[in-house]
Design a protein around this motif. Structure first.
Motif, PDB file in Angstrom:
ATOM      1  N   GLY A  87      71.040 -33.883   4.234  1.00 18.12           N
ATOM      2  CA  GLY A  87      70.713 -33.640   5.917  1.00 18.12           C
ATOM      3  C   GLY A  87      69.895 -32.497   5.984  1.00 18.12           C
ATOM      4  N   GLU A  88      70.338 -31.591   7.027  1.00 17.46           N
ATOM      5  CA  GLU A  88      69.637 -30.408   7.383  1.00 17.46           C
ATOM      6  C   GLU A  88      69.822 -29.543   6.350  1.00 17.46           C
ATOM      7  N   GLU A  89      70.608 -29.359   5.299  1.00 13.92           N
ATOM      8  CA  GLU A  89      70.714 -28.462   4.116  1.00 13.92           C
ATOM      9  C   GLU A  89      69.527 -28.768   3.170  1.00 13.92           C
ATOM     10  N   TYR A  90      68.886 -29.888   3.247  1.00 11.11           N
ATOM     11  CA  TYR A  90      67.839 -30.153   2.244  1.00 11.11           C
ATOM     12  C   TYR A  90      66.673 -29.184   2.196  1.00 11.11           C
ATOM     13  N   THR A  91      66.333 -28.660   3.214  1.00 12.67           N
ATOM     14  CA  THR A  91      65.262 -27.585   3.036  1.00 12.67           C
ATOM     15  C   THR A  91      65.678 -26.713   2.190  1.00 12.67           C
ATOM     16  N   LYS A 115      67.925 -35.831  -0.063  1.00 12.95           N
ATOM     17  CA  LYS A 115      67.703 -35.642   1.601  1.00 12.95           C
ATOM     18  C   LYS A 115      68.804 -36.343   2.346  1.00 12.95           C
ATOM     19  N   GLU A 116      69.130 -37.555   1.916  1.00 15.42           N
ATOM     20  CA  GLU A 116      70.053 -38.430   2.400  1.00 15.42           C
ATOM     21  C   GLU A 116      71.568 -37.775   2.579  1.00 15.42           C
TER      22      GLU A 116
END
Length: 455
Positions: free
Chosen positions: A17-21, A13-14
């Motif tokens: 960032g926004e690509e984690y989903t 997740k770190e």
């Protein structure tokens, strides 16, 4: 996500960032199955015309193809002829981005089971040599089988510690591939059991191993040579930090761009203040149709090393072998024969044996001597083309005798022509060699290697 370690998920997740989903959503999508066509034997386009499977190109691998899960490529005669290697598509990338050319001396340091080594060996086109090593003897045996199945003649296969190799090969190799053992985070989507293994063997377990391996690889790399370091994990500790640490300790090493660069690749992550880490490549399953991988390509700068070249002396060829080889239209004049323990090998002039090493294979095993008779090897059959032996039996992959041959059965071959009605025959499927048989009239005595038989 369930069954995935919280520490791993927090790190991703770190990192993303926004690509984690999108990354997490990729775990709900099907894993892609793929094969890599063996260019030693057939081009991708040519195999596409004869393939019994529906294939779709892997866009960043010139000879890589997706196939539908309903297919069973490992249970088809073309697999036994070495026409392709079944490999996860992202795992095809490291060997495709190390620019091996004919004549190079190449090392695959952690090579088993052989997916990357078989591609490196194919690109040598019989010139130079590939040393494929794995510290595990059992895994090295699988590596050997896959290299011989692929029909690659100019191989050394060893099962040694990297330190032992370093003692023999200082500043020696033109190209080195180090696909290092790792925590396997990039394979969690494909194999959830690897996530369980990660709990006790995560990045902090593997980083010291990778640290040692990449430094040993540098010792064996020739000035001007290229080293490709890769893993199948996402961990910065195992990837960029390993490379950045190496660059800090070895100013002669530099990161170079990976080419060709595919639009789905993601740049590496800046580590230890080194912006050149962006030249590394990351493969994420939410960006490409494959699993996770990391690649970095490094060049060793420095003055070229002058090599002493002493052409090895060929052994006296025993009469039985000489008589058999007269039936083969193969040019043996550019290399030399080596006889050891009743086994006859052929090596090209670039290949030198090191007495200190434990070899599983030294060049192309041509055959063995049994009570003064010469018995050609399975490896030799797979290294030939159909027209390179003066008497062959051509089977179709649809002919039920093909499977029976692969199972080791005696065959009736009265309807199949061959130059000689008695003696050795090269058995082929759809024009590609499978192995040997001995014909007596209308019967074929099966000589297919027992250890490779269809199960």
């Amino acid at each position: 996500m369930e069954k995935l370690p919280a520490e791993y998920l927090n790190a991703m997740k770190e990192q993303l960032g926004e690509e984690y989903t999108g990354f997490i959503q990729s775990f709900t999508k099907p894993v892609q199955s793929a094969l890599r066509v063996n260019s030693v034997k057939v081009s991708g386009d040519s195999y596409g015309r004869i393939s019994p499977f529906k294939l779709k190109p892997v866009p960043w691998i010139s000879n890589g193809y997706y196939y539908e899960d309903a297919c069973a490529p490992a249970k088809h005669p073309h697999y036994y002829a070495g026409l392709y290697y079944m490999q996860e598509p992202s795992a095809m990338t490291p060997a495709s981005r190390l620019p091996v050319k004919p004549g190079d001396k190449v090392l695959d340091l952690c090579a088993a089971p052989g997916g990357k080594a078989t591609e490196l060996g194919a690109r040598l086109k019989g010139k130079g040599f590939l040393l494929a090593n794995d510290i595990s003897n059992s895994r090295a045996k699988s590596l050997l089988k896959n290299l011989e199945l692929s029909g690659i003649p100019n191989i050394f296969v060893t099962s040694e510690t990297p330190g032992k190799l370093c003692a023999c090969y200082q500043n020696y190799f033109d190209k080195i591939l180090l696909d290092a053992p790792c925590s396997g985070e990039g394979m969690f989507r494909k194999d959830r059991k690897m996530a369980e293994h990660w709990i006790g063997h995560g990045p902090s377990y593997y980083a010291p191993i990778q640290h040692a391996l990449i430094r040993q690889a540098v010792q064996m790399l020739k000035p001007g040579g290229l080293l490709l370091y890769s893993t199948c994990t996402f961990s910065i500790m195992e990837n960029e930090q390993i490379v950045a640490g190496l660059l800090n300790e070895h100013p002669e090493m530099e990161l170079v761009e990976i080419s060709p660069y595919y639009e789905g690749f993601t740049q590496g992550i800046v580590s230890e203040g080194r912006t050149e880490m962006k030249r590394c490549v990351r493969i994420y399953p939410h960006c490409m149709e494959g699993e996770g991988h990391f690649l970095s390509l490094l060049r060793k700068n420095g003055k070229p090393v002058t090599e002493e070249v002493n052409k090895p002396v060929s052994c006296m060829l025993p009469k039985a072998a000489k008589e058999f080889l007269e039936h083969c239209s193969v040019n043996f004049s550019e290399g030399y024969f080596h006889l050891q323990d009743e086994r006859l090998y052929y090596l090209n002039s670039d290949m030198f044996l090191q007495k200190k090493l434990r070899y599983l294979r030294t060049g192309l095993l041509l055959g063995t001597f049994v009570r003064n008779r010469f018995e050609p090897s399975q490896a030799f059959a797979l290294a030939l083309r159909a027209n390179q032996f003066d008497s062959d039996i051509l089977l179709s992959s649809e002919d039920e005798r093909t499977i029976r041959y692969l199972k080791g059965e005696t065959l009736a071959v009265e309807d199949l022509p061959s130059t000689h009605k008695k003696g050795w025959q090269l058995i082929c499927v759809d024009g590609f060699p499978l192995g040997w048989g001995k014909r007596t009239g209308n019967q074929l005595k099966n000589k297919y290697y027992a250890g490779w038989r269809w199960q």
